[in-house]
Design an enzyme around this catalytic site. Sequence first.
Site, PDB file in Angstrom:
ATOM      1  N   HIS A  48     -36.986 146.845 -72.467  1.00 52.13           N
ATOM      2  CA  HIS A  48     -37.082 147.547 -73.628  1.00 52.13           C
ATOM      3  C   HIS A  48     -36.772 148.969 -73.081  1.00 52.13           C
ATOM      4  CE1 HIS A  48     -37.575 144.802 -76.603  1.00 52.13           C
ATOM      5  NE2 HIS A  48     -38.330 143.713 -76.406  1.00 52.13           N
ATOM      6  N   ASP A  87     -32.514 140.770 -54.637  1.00 53.53           N
ATOM      7  CA  ASP A  87     -32.230 141.407 -53.429  1.00 53.53           C
ATOM      8  C   ASP A  87     -32.407 142.769 -52.771  1.00 53.53           C
ATOM      9  OD1 ASP A  87     -30.951 139.527 -52.685  1.00 53.53           O
ATOM     10  OD2 ASP A  87     -28.811 140.093 -54.095  1.00 53.53           O
ATOM     11  N   GLU A 152     -42.173 133.719 -76.609  1.00 55.53           N
ATOM     12  CA  GLU A 152     -42.651 134.543 -77.565  1.00 55.53           C
ATOM     13  C   GLU A 152     -42.434 134.331 -78.768  1.00 55.53           C
ATOM     14  OE1 GLU A 152     -41.534 138.821 -75.467  1.00 55.53           O
ATOM     15  OE2 GLU A 152     -39.814 137.890 -74.847  1.00 55.53           O
TER      16      GLU A 152
END
Length: 255
Positions: A48, A87, A152
């Site tokens: 978000h 990474d 969620e």
Amino acid sequence: MGAPINTLKQNLAAGRLQTGAWLGLVDGYAAEIAGTAGFDWVLIDGEHAPNGTTEISQQIGALSASSSQVIVRVPKGEDWFIKQVLDAGAQTVMVPMVETGEQAAEMVRATRYAPEGIRGVGSALGRASQWTGIPDYLTTANDQMCLIVQVEAQRGLDNLDDILAVDGVDAVFIGPADLAADMGYLGNDQAPDVQAAMEDAIKRIRAAGKAAGIMCPDPKLAEKFIGWGVNFACVAIDVVMLANGLRAAAKLHKS
């Protein structure tokens, strides 16, 4: 020398309460400041907040001297994005909107090198291996990966037992706002039905031996959720604290 020990993973497995802060300011300097506050963990939000892989990598670097463990929330459960943040040096990843055991298993594989997973091998280009400075990184990285999946939606709750059965899922984080919306209570995660669903989920998560997480920047809510068994708690959000502090200062001397 192997991959750094992931103390957050260890502490969550031991059931210790780990409190942290959500970072959405998309700035290395702000992340560095948060890293000096003393939280157990700080989370860089790629879902978000407008964080791309470059901004996430810069913030991980800015937090390298912090004692707080770094988590990255990816925008979606895509193996290519997970590969890049790993990474860049993340050892703990949060994946939003996980609704089935199959999805959870895919995310476990995305965080592991073969034969346990499908993570691509290119660590020489990344901070994770200290640019080949950690000679045994490839053979030790899997053991230090910590995966947090977010449940969620009602479908995720319906499939919670399947998600909890997946080896490699370290924690399940309940998303109150999205869950409330999916249950028909948009903007009201305090609705009794939503609260009951969250309490039941948290107790099931802990009973399965996993860590249970939730967003609880309000101290009273934090106390309630920790009483339910939450041991992975977000108690601060940088953008909200900045916005509220600025609003309060702006109003201070106005008639």
